[in-house]
Design an enzyme around this catalytic site. Sequence first.
Site, PDB file in Angstrom:
ATOM      1  N   SER A 228       0.825  -1.206   0.000  1.00 43.50           N
ATOM      2  CA  SER A 228       0.000   0.000   0.000  1.00 43.50           C
ATOM      3  C   SER A 228       0.859   1.254   0.000  1.00 43.50           C
ATOM      4  O   SER A 228       2.003   1.251   0.484  1.00 43.50           O
ATOM      5  CB  SER A 228      -0.907  -0.009   1.233  1.00 43.50           C
ATOM      6  OG  SER A 228      -1.954   0.912   1.086  1.00 43.50           O
ATOM      7  N   GLN A 250      -0.391   5.108   6.716  1.00 44.09           N
ATOM      8  CA  GLN A 250      -0.097   4.233   5.586  1.00 44.09           C
ATOM      9  C   GLN A 250       1.034   3.272   5.928  1.00 44.09           C
ATOM     10  O   GLN A 250       0.994   2.089   5.602  1.00 44.09           O
ATOM     11  CB  GLN A 250       0.289   5.071   4.368  1.00 44.09           C
ATOM     12  CG  GLN A 250       0.204   4.333   3.058  1.00 44.09           C
ATOM     13  CD  GLN A 250      -1.211   3.846   2.792  1.00 44.09           C
ATOM     14  OE1 GLN A 250      -2.170   4.552   3.017  1.00 44.09           O
ATOM     15  NE2 GLN A 250      -1.336   2.626   2.339  1.00 44.09           N
ATOM     16  N   HIS A 253       0.611  -0.291   7.753  1.00 48.52           N
ATOM     17  CA  HIS A 253       0.026  -1.471   7.104  1.00 48.52           C
ATOM     18  C   HIS A 253       0.983  -2.658   7.170  1.00 48.52           C
ATOM     19  O   HIS A 253       0.628  -3.747   7.600  1.00 48.52           O
ATOM     20  CB  HIS A 253      -0.312  -1.164   5.643  1.00 48.52           C
ATOM     21  CG  HIS A 253      -1.685  -0.605   5.459  1.00 48.52           C
ATOM     22  ND1 HIS A 253      -2.822  -1.340   5.650  1.00 48.52           N
ATOM     23  CD2 HIS A 253      -2.096   0.632   5.092  1.00 48.52           C
ATOM     24  CE1 HIS A 253      -3.882  -0.580   5.415  1.00 48.52           C
ATOM     25  NE2 HIS A 253      -3.461   0.625   5.075  1.00 48.52           N
ATOM     26  N   GLU A 318      -1.361   4.934  -5.225  1.00 48.52           N
ATOM     27  CA  GLU A 318      -2.633   4.313  -4.850  1.00 48.52           C
ATOM     28  C   GLU A 318      -3.572   5.357  -4.237  1.00 48.52           C
ATOM     29  O   GLU A 318      -4.704   5.534  -4.678  1.00 48.52           O
ATOM     30  CB  GLU A 318      -2.362   3.190  -3.849  1.00 48.52           C
ATOM     31  CG  GLU A 318      -3.604   2.498  -3.328  1.00 48.52           C
ATOM     32  CD  GLU A 318      -3.288   1.507  -2.224  1.00 48.52           C
ATOM     33  OE1 GLU A 318      -4.167   0.680  -1.915  1.00 48.52           O
ATOM     34  OE2 GLU A 318      -2.173   1.545  -1.654  1.00 48.52           O
ATOM     35  N   HIS A 319      -3.109   6.042  -3.204  1.00 45.80           N
ATOM     36  CA  HIS A 319      -3.866   7.118  -2.565  1.00 45.80           C
ATOM     37  C   HIS A 319      -3.117   8.428  -2.812  1.00 45.80           C
ATOM     38  O   HIS A 319      -1.901   8.487  -2.636  1.00 45.80           O
ATOM     39  CB  HIS A 319      -3.969   6.918  -1.053  1.00 45.80           C
ATOM     40  CG  HIS A 319      -4.472   5.574  -0.637  1.00 45.80           C
ATOM     41  ND1 HIS A 319      -3.614   4.507  -0.378  1.00 45.80           N
ATOM     42  CD2 HIS A 319      -5.731   5.106  -0.434  1.00 45.80           C
ATOM     43  CE1 HIS A 319      -4.329   3.455  -0.028  1.00 45.80           C
ATOM     44  NE2 HIS A 319      -5.617   3.785  -0.051  1.00 45.80           N
ATOM     45  N   ASP A 352     -10.703   4.681   3.706  1.00 47.46           N
ATOM     46  CA  ASP A 352     -10.424   3.289   4.075  1.00 47.46           C
ATOM     47  C   ASP A 352     -11.625   2.612   4.721  1.00 47.46           C
ATOM     48  O   ASP A 352     -11.786   1.392   4.607  1.00 47.46           O
ATOM     49  CB  ASP A 352      -9.243   3.229   5.048  1.00 47.46           C
ATOM     50  CG  ASP A 352      -7.902   3.220   4.342  1.00 47.46           C
ATOM     51  OD1 ASP A 352      -7.886   3.116   3.106  1.00 47.46           O
ATOM     52  OD2 ASP A 352      -6.866   3.320   5.031  1.00 47.46           O
ATOM     53  N   GLU A 406      -8.648  -9.885 -47.252  1.00 54.07           N
ATOM     54  CA  GLU A 406      -7.844 -10.602 -46.258  1.00 54.07           C
ATOM     55  C   GLU A 406      -7.637 -12.062 -46.629  1.00 54.07           C
ATOM     56  O   GLU A 406      -6.975 -12.793 -45.892  1.00 54.07           O
ATOM     57  CB  GLU A 406      -8.520 -10.516 -44.878  1.00 54.07           C
ATOM     58  CG  GLU A 406      -8.483  -9.115 -44.280  1.00 54.07           C
ATOM     59  CD  GLU A 406      -8.933  -9.082 -42.831  1.00 54.07           C
ATOM     60  OE1 GLU A 406      -9.548 -10.065 -42.373  1.00 54.07           O
ATOM     61  OE2 GLU A 406      -8.650  -8.072 -42.152  1.00 54.07           O
ATOM     62  N   HIS A 411     -15.564 -16.343 -45.168  1.00 49.96           N
ATOM     63  CA  HIS A 411     -16.178 -15.122 -44.658  1.00 49.96           C
ATOM     64  C   HIS A 411     -16.923 -14.400 -45.777  1.00 49.96           C
ATOM     65  O   HIS A 411     -18.069 -13.966 -45.618  1.00 49.96           O
ATOM     66  CB  HIS A 411     -15.108 -14.178 -44.085  1.00 49.96           C
ATOM     67  CG  HIS A 411     -14.665 -14.519 -42.698  1.00 49.96           C
ATOM     68  ND1 HIS A 411     -13.987 -15.670 -42.387  1.00 49.96           N
ATOM     69  CD2 HIS A 411     -14.808 -13.835 -41.529  1.00 49.96           C
ATOM     70  CE1 HIS A 411     -13.725 -15.689 -41.101  1.00 49.96           C
ATOM     71  NE2 HIS A 411     -14.205 -14.586 -40.547  1.00 49.96           N
TER      72      HIS A 411
END
Length: 420
Positions: A228, A250, A253, A318-319, A352, A406, A411
């Site tokens: 994190s 933070q 964690h 992340e944050h 959070d 092609e 097709h």
Amino acid sequence: MKFLKSPVKKDYSTQYSLEEKVKNIIDDVKTNGDEALIKYNFQFDGNDRKLLSISKDEIDSAYEKVDKTLIEFIKAAASNIKKFAEKQKECIKPLDDFETSPGVFLGHRILPVSSCCCYVPGGGYPLYSTALMLAIPAKVAGVKRVVACSPASKETGSISPYTLVAMDIAGVDEIYCVGGAHAVAAFSYGTSQIKPVDMIVGPGNQYVAEAKRQCYGQVGIDFIAGPSEVLIISEEKGNPSYIAADLLAQCEHDRQSKGIFITTSNKLAQDVSVEIERQLNGLETRDIAEYAWENNGEIILVSSIEEACRISDEYAPEHLEIHVEDEDRTISMLNNYGSLFIGEYAAEVFGDYISGTNHTLPTIRASRYTGGLYVGNFLKVCSYQKINKKGVDSIGKAAEALALGEGLYAHAKAARIRLG
């Protein structure tokens, strides 16, 4: 740009060993099923239970072990997360019968995935809030089978009662006491006790992240989550106590977590450094937070907010918190972040737990190409087309010519045969 504090250089030499260990675990689960799960549960978590599913009695018992006031707060958080997920879902709309050429009608349907597993980490903390963040958007999306798993607590041999209560409040349909790479393998390939799912979401340790990477394709995933991280941008009027508190929040964690502070003020940088040391004194998680800050933390001095925003977009955190006077202008210069926290009162802790945005967010620069988990992760936008004879007449010759160009003659024939 000047680094006032730099991180310790990382050693990635063990990555290959991790990949091999996880591959062996996955292969073992694919071959031996529940026998392998039970073995790894005991090996990694001291969990010797043979029945992996959590019973209703265990869930009811969990409610008796959790403070009633906390249960009400969990319900309040669940309500906010659900309200925001429902509002987000309203933005994802079906498209019906858009006519691109005469007689050619296109559209798309919005369909939920059929099943998912919400991986809720155990480890050092019972992260019960993650159960809410994962399961509630899945339920709002309309996923029919929402499963959750988490490793056993070494003290009880079962999932933390806080996590069980949160899973139940979130509306999880099935709960299993299993975690780690072997859990990811089980929900990807299935065993006698565990029916596989279509998607696995949620963070975990490096073994869980690597297992998700290796099982991707067999099963869908949200993204690969790493340690994190938070990045804070502040001008000279920033509050050093707030900034230091958010950086340490933070860092606690785990030892790989990362706090980054970018500022235009040398004085504020020094004040934040002093405040971090002050707040570490007496912090119950000091051993983890201090290690993470000393080894991974950064303080960067810049000449302008423009420079701060350019650096932030390179980090793609992340944050991301911004403590600036001109918020709108600063926001306009930012593109890469998992979730944005605007103003000094918008602490990451609120996101959070309780504000309603999702805390399952991209790390390790993944916010360059994806946002965080939300209700849309559980929804498939599936296109359709409806073509009548008039439509064949309007696009058939072009389709035939393009196919012949092609060299795909069958097709071309499939178009020609409808032209008559």
